[in-house]
Design an enzyme around this catalytic site. Structure first.
Site, short mmCIF file in Angstrom:
data_model
loop_
_atom_site.label_atom_id
_atom_site.label_comp_id
_atom_site.label_asym_id
_atom_site.label_seq_id
_atom_site.Cartn_x
_atom_site.Cartn_y
_atom_site.Cartn_z
N GLU A 139 35.07 8.97 -21.48
CA GLU A 139 35.93 8.83 -21.90
C GLU A 139 35.58 10.60 -22.94
O GLU A 139 36.56 11.11 -23.05
CB GLU A 139 35.14 7.78 -23.78
CG GLU A 139 35.65 6.24 -23.39
CD GLU A 139 37.08 5.92 -23.38
OE1 GLU A 139 38.23 6.38 -23.75
OE2 GLU A 139 37.36 4.72 -23.03
N ASP A 174 47.05 8.17 -27.77
CA ASP A 174 46.47 7.73 -26.33
C ASP A 174 47.25 8.39 -24.71
O ASP A 174 48.31 8.09 -25.02
CB ASP A 174 46.82 6.46 -26.65
CG ASP A 174 46.63 5.39 -25.32
OD1 ASP A 174 45.12 5.32 -24.90
OD2 ASP A 174 47.34 5.07 -24.27
#
Length: 167
Positions: A33, A42
């Protein structure tokens, strides 16, 4: 993960993560991440769900916000605890630490469906960890298309699950 975290909490260890299982899971999540303090769209949709820190999403995450390192640590701790609870609810078979950690990482990224109601769940609960770990490779799509980053992440999680890799 989308549940709102507590505003304060007991901090354990360098990033608030205690125990070997959550430590391994945190390392996997942080590796894939990264950490971003300003809220961003996103990557798969170019919009919602909006994301911050180590991949945290939720209704409280809004474009224009910026989080601190401490807030991100609290979010990561909270999100991993939720993912671990989901894994432990749906996988009833005994798990080794590295197996549980890899499933926590995958659940953090994908959500409950990877370990609840899936072929992976059925295989794990039957004690077929070779098959269960192999199932991780199948979860490499976002917005209906194969994503290279997800393919690589699932390969890494699978290696950890199989006990042949470290985050």
């Amino acid at each position: 993960m989308t549940t709102k975290p507590p505003s304060t909490g007991k901090r354990i260890g360098a990033v608030g993560i205690g125990g070997a299982v959550l430590g391994i899971a945190a390392a996997l999540v942080a590796k894939w991440e990264g950490v971003r303090y300003p809220v961003y769209p996103d990557p798969a949709t170019g919009g919602a769900p909006y994301t911050v820190c180590y991949g945290h999403t939720g209704p409280e995450v809004k474009l224009g916000q910026t989080y601190t390192k401490e807030q991100c640590g609290i979010l990561l701790e909270h999100d991993l605890a939720i993912a671990q609870a989901i894994v432990r609810k749906c996988i009833k078979a005994p798990m080794l630490e590295h197996q549980e950690a890899s499933l926590i990482s995958a659940t953090f990224n994908i959500g409950p469906r990877i370990v609840c109601g899936s072929t992976l769940q059925a295989m794990a609960n039957a004690g077929n960890w070779v098959g269960a770990c192999a199932q991780l490779s199948r979860w490499n799509k976002a917005a209906g298309r194969v994503m290279r980053g997800l393919t690589l992440r699932r390969m890494d999680e699978r290696a950890v699950c199989e006990g042949r890799g470290a985050p």
